[in-house]
Design a protein around this motif. Structure first.
Motif, PDB file in Angstrom:
ATOM      1  N   GLY A  12       0.725  -0.924   0.081  1.00 36.65           N
ATOM      2  CA  GLY A  12      -0.311  -0.442   0.239  1.00 36.65           C
ATOM      3  C   GLY A  12       0.679   1.261   0.062  1.00 36.65           C
ATOM      4  N   PHE A  13       0.581   2.104  -0.416  1.00 43.63           N
ATOM      5  CA  PHE A  13       0.962   4.085  -0.460  1.00 43.63           C
ATOM      6  C   PHE A  13      -0.155   4.307  -0.011  1.00 43.63           C
ATOM      7  N   GLY A  14       0.678   5.483   1.142  1.00 46.70           N
ATOM      8  CA  GLY A  14       0.000   6.087   1.545  1.00 46.70           C
ATOM      9  C   GLY A  14      -0.679   6.343   2.520  1.00 46.70           C
ATOM     10  N   LYS A  15      -2.476   6.457   2.282  1.00 48.10           N
ATOM     11  CA  LYS A  15      -3.333   5.747   3.080  1.00 48.10           C
ATOM     12  C   LYS A  15      -3.883   4.188   3.223  1.00 48.10           C
ATOM     13  N   VAL A  16      -3.605   4.035   2.172  1.00 45.87           N
ATOM     14  CA  VAL A  16      -3.955   2.279   2.170  1.00 45.87           C
ATOM     15  C   VAL A  16      -2.302   1.663   2.657  1.00 45.87           C
ATOM     16  N   PRO A  17      -3.128   0.320   3.501  1.00 44.12           N
ATOM     17  CA  PRO A  17      -2.334   0.100   4.241  1.00 44.12           C
ATOM     18  C   PRO A  17      -1.559  -1.279   3.583  1.00 44.12           C
ATOM     19  N   SER A  18      -0.419  -1.735   3.764  1.00 44.24           N
ATOM     20  CA  SER A  18       0.039  -2.456   3.825  1.00 44.24           C
ATOM     21  C   SER A  18       0.288  -4.009   4.204  1.00 44.24           C
ATOM     22  N   MET A  19      -0.021  -5.050   3.567  1.00 46.75           N
ATOM     23  CA  MET A  19      -0.413  -6.415   4.378  1.00 46.75           C
ATOM     24  C   MET A  19       0.067  -7.736   4.027  1.00 46.75           C
ATOM     25  N   MET A  20      -0.316  -8.930   4.843  1.00 45.49           N
ATOM     26  CA  MET A  20       0.215 -10.415   4.082  1.00 45.49           C
ATOM     27  C   MET A  20      -0.621 -11.118   3.986  1.00 45.49           C
ATOM     28  N   SER A  21      -1.014 -12.331   3.977  1.00 51.40           N
ATOM     29  CA  SER A  21      -1.955 -12.985   4.287  1.00 51.40           C
ATOM     30  C   SER A  21      -2.091 -13.869   3.395  1.00 51.40           C
ATOM     31  N   VAL A  22      -2.941 -15.470   4.255  1.00 53.33           N
ATOM     32  CA  VAL A  22      -2.473 -17.127   3.926  1.00 53.33           C
ATOM     33  C   VAL A  22      -4.032 -17.531   4.178  1.00 53.33           C
ATOM     34  N   GLY A  23      -4.344 -18.079   3.397  1.00 52.90           N
ATOM     35  CA  GLY A  23      -5.563 -18.802   3.833  1.00 52.90           C
ATOM     36  C   GLY A  23      -6.126 -20.098   2.730  1.00 52.90           C
ATOM     37  N   CYS A  24      -6.946 -20.636   3.207  1.00 52.33           N
ATOM     38  CA  CYS A  24      -6.866 -22.727   2.579  1.00 52.33           C
ATOM     39  C   CYS A  24      -8.063 -22.897   2.385  1.00 52.33           C
ATOM     40  N   GLY A  25      -8.781 -24.018   1.282  1.00 45.16           N
ATOM     41  CA  GLY A  25      -9.857 -24.770   1.642  1.00 45.16           C
ATOM     42  C   GLY A  25     -10.000 -25.603   0.913  1.00 45.16           C
ATOM     43  N   VAL A  26     -11.421 -25.869   1.237  1.00 47.07           N
ATOM     44  CA  VAL A  26     -11.950 -27.437   1.466  1.00 47.07           C
ATOM     45  C   VAL A  26     -12.639 -27.993   0.440  1.00 47.07           C
ATOM     46  N   THR A  27     -12.753 -29.115  -0.444  1.00 47.28           N
ATOM     47  CA  THR A  27     -14.596 -28.899  -1.291  1.00 47.28           C
ATOM     48  C   THR A  27     -14.904 -30.302  -0.598  1.00 47.28           C
ATOM     49  N   LEU A  28     -15.745 -30.031  -1.116  1.00 49.19           N
ATOM     50  CA  LEU A  28     -16.518 -31.529  -0.755  1.00 49.19           C
ATOM     51  C   LEU A  28     -18.008 -31.164  -1.430  1.00 49.19           C
ATOM     52  N   LYS A  29     -18.045 -31.415  -3.095  1.00 49.53           N
ATOM     53  CA  LYS A  29     -18.704 -30.834  -3.641  1.00 49.53           C
ATOM     54  C   LYS A  29     -20.019 -31.668  -3.516  1.00 49.53           C
ATOM     55  N   PRO A  30     -21.145 -30.889  -3.648  1.00 53.01           N
ATOM     56  CA  PRO A  30     -21.108 -29.271  -4.218  1.00 53.01           C
ATOM     57  C   PRO A  30     -20.933 -28.065  -3.249  1.00 53.01           C
ATOM     58  N   VAL A  31     -19.621 -28.673  -1.821  1.00 50.26           N
ATOM     59  CA  VAL A  31     -19.641 -27.306  -1.162  1.00 50.26           C
ATOM     60  C   VAL A  31     -18.549 -26.732  -0.165  1.00 50.26           C
ATOM     61  N   GLU A  32     -17.405 -26.119  -0.568  1.00 50.62           N
ATOM     62  CA  GLU A  32     -16.472 -25.412  -0.715  1.00 50.62           C
ATOM     63  C   GLU A  32     -16.561 -24.737   1.066  1.00 50.62           C
ATOM     64  N   PHE A  33     -15.495 -24.740   1.825  1.00 49.53           N
ATOM     65  CA  PHE A  33     -15.011 -24.270   2.998  1.00 49.53           C
ATOM     66  C   PHE A  33     -13.702 -23.652   2.948  1.00 49.53           C
ATOM     67  N   ASN A  34     -13.889 -22.509   3.492  1.00 45.66           N
ATOM     68  CA  ASN A  34     -12.922 -21.507   2.659  1.00 45.66           C
ATOM     69  C   ASN A  34     -12.599 -20.128   4.213  1.00 45.66           C
ATOM     70  N   LEU A  35     -10.788 -20.001   4.598  1.00 43.81           N
ATOM     71  CA  LEU A  35     -10.323 -20.023   5.804  1.00 43.81           C
ATOM     72  C   LEU A  35      -9.717 -18.954   4.613  1.00 43.81           C
ATOM     73  N   ALA A  36      -9.508 -17.337   6.086  1.00 45.30           N
ATOM     74  CA  ALA A  36      -8.183 -16.824   5.412  1.00 45.30           C
ATOM     75  C   ALA A  36      -7.673 -15.584   6.827  1.00 45.30           C
ATOM     76  N   TYR A  37      -6.449 -15.582   6.417  1.00 45.46           N
ATOM     77  CA  TYR A  37      -6.109 -14.967   8.138  1.00 45.46           C
ATOM     78  C   TYR A  37      -5.097 -13.670   7.975  1.00 45.46           C
ATOM     79  N   ILE A  38      -4.995 -12.759   8.042  1.00 47.98           N
ATOM     80  CA  ILE A  38      -3.746 -11.367   7.985  1.00 47.98           C
ATOM     81  C   ILE A  38      -3.056 -11.721   8.652  1.00 47.98           C
ATOM     82  N   LEU A  39      -1.698 -12.018   8.174  1.00 49.78           N
ATOM     83  CA  LEU A  39      -0.762 -11.540   9.421  1.00 49.78           C
ATOM     84  C   LEU A  39      -0.386 -10.522  10.284  1.00 49.78           C
ATOM     85  N   PRO A  40      -0.026 -11.202  11.361  1.00 50.70           N
ATOM     86  CA  PRO A  40       0.153  -9.738  12.118  1.00 50.70           C
ATOM     87  C   PRO A  40       1.841  -9.085  12.454  1.00 50.70           C
TER      88      PRO A  40
END
Length: 305
Positions: free
Chosen positions: A259-287
């Motif tokens: 990010g530049f100026g008023k936009v914060p920089s960040m780093m993130s990770v995530g994962c997903g598991v698919t059991l058709k037709p359903v999908e579960f997703n998770l995301a986390y922004i690192l501290p």
């Protein structure tokens, strides 16, 4: 409301806006879909057809799914404003050319105490925001589509301080083989306060992005995502992300935003598991030190056919 209460409300208003580019109606810049968050907020090139109405509607015409719907929850900026955000959204592919979408996002902020002129407690207030959008896309050519979102937002940050708006997003997307290129403009419209005063400091943004996705031997899939957002001379960002999937069962994602100026920089990770037709997703922004978004967590349940 007495002067003490008003000062508290103004403080909360300024604090909230400072984390979202310093403009009116900052809530329209928040996309908490875990797929988007986990690849550094590259939302216009993300594969999230279920929440395209909050990102790039033009992508829906190239979707392989007839129906995609999702419900999501996000604990947004727990080290700062402590907001609980959720959304329900979905897209429907009418035919090979046309697709439509709708979504409703809601945010509930951290309650705060209000006191009278004699320091007596007069109650609590909880900031709220609501964002409703509908969208559509049309495939103009086999490799080119156009998409548009329109929506209404109501942002109530204090008893006597609320902003509302009608806004629209416009996108053009090209998909050739494994490559996608997107350009668009977001948050075009009109906004006003609850007292009727018109606002001219809208969070207008110009965005451009590209992605590459490839499957190997029907078992491995990779994706690379890049996006640039310009919101002003003191608010711009570059997002980069990558994903890997195995047998369309488990997905791993990571990304970051510079990010530049008023936009914060960040780093993130995530994962997903698919059991058709359903999908579960998770995301986390690192501290990462100095990032207001640190420790944000988002989850979603997706249904796709």
């Amino acid at each position: 409301m007495n002067i003490t209460g008003k000062l508290i409300c103004v403080t909360v208003l300024v604090f909230h806006v400072s984390f979202a580019f310093g403009q009116a109606l900052p809530v329209v810049n928040i996309d908490t879909d875990p797929k988007t968050v986990s690849i550094g907020f590259a939302d216009i090139v993300s594969d999230n057809m279920e929440s395209a109405v909050f990102g790039n509607p033009a992508a829906m015409s190239f979707s392989d799914f007839k129906v995609a719907a999702a419900g999501s929850y996000c604990y947004w900026q727990p080290d700062a404003i402590k907001e609980h955000r959720s959304f329900l959204s979905g897209s429907y592919k009418v035919n090979d050319r046309w697709a439509v979408a709708a979504g409703l996002a809601n945010g509930v902020g951290c309650s705060y105490d209000m006191y009278g002129k004699d320091a007596e407690f007069i109650g609590k207030f909880t900031p709220l925001n609501l964002h409703f959008k509908v969208g559509a896309s049309c495939k103009l050519l086999p490799y080119l589509s156009f998409g548009m979102n329109v929506g209404f937002v109501d942002n109530i940050m204090a008893p006597e301080y609320a902003n509302m708006a009608f806004l629209a997003d416009l996108f053009v997307m090209s998909s050739v083989h494994d490559f996608k290129i997107v350009v668009g403009a977001r948050n075009l419209g009109v906004a006003w306060t609850d007292s009727g005063t018109m606002l001219d400091n809208l969070p207008f943004a110009v965005s451009a992005g590209a992605s590459y996705g490839k499957s190997f031997h029907d078992s491995h899939g990779v994706g690379v995502y890049a996006q640039y957002d310009f919101m002003g001379a003191d608010a711009m960002s570059t997002s980069l992300g990558a994903s890997y999937s195995y047998r369309n069962f488990i997905s791993l994602r990571t990304g970051g935003r510079i990010g530049f100026g008023k936009v914060p920089s960040m780093m993130s990770v995530g994962c997903g598991v698919t059991l058709k037709p359903v999908e579960f997703n998770l995301a986390y922004i690192l501290p990462v030190q100095g990032t207001a978004l640190s420790n944000t967590v988002c989850v979603s349940i997706v249904y796709m056919i």
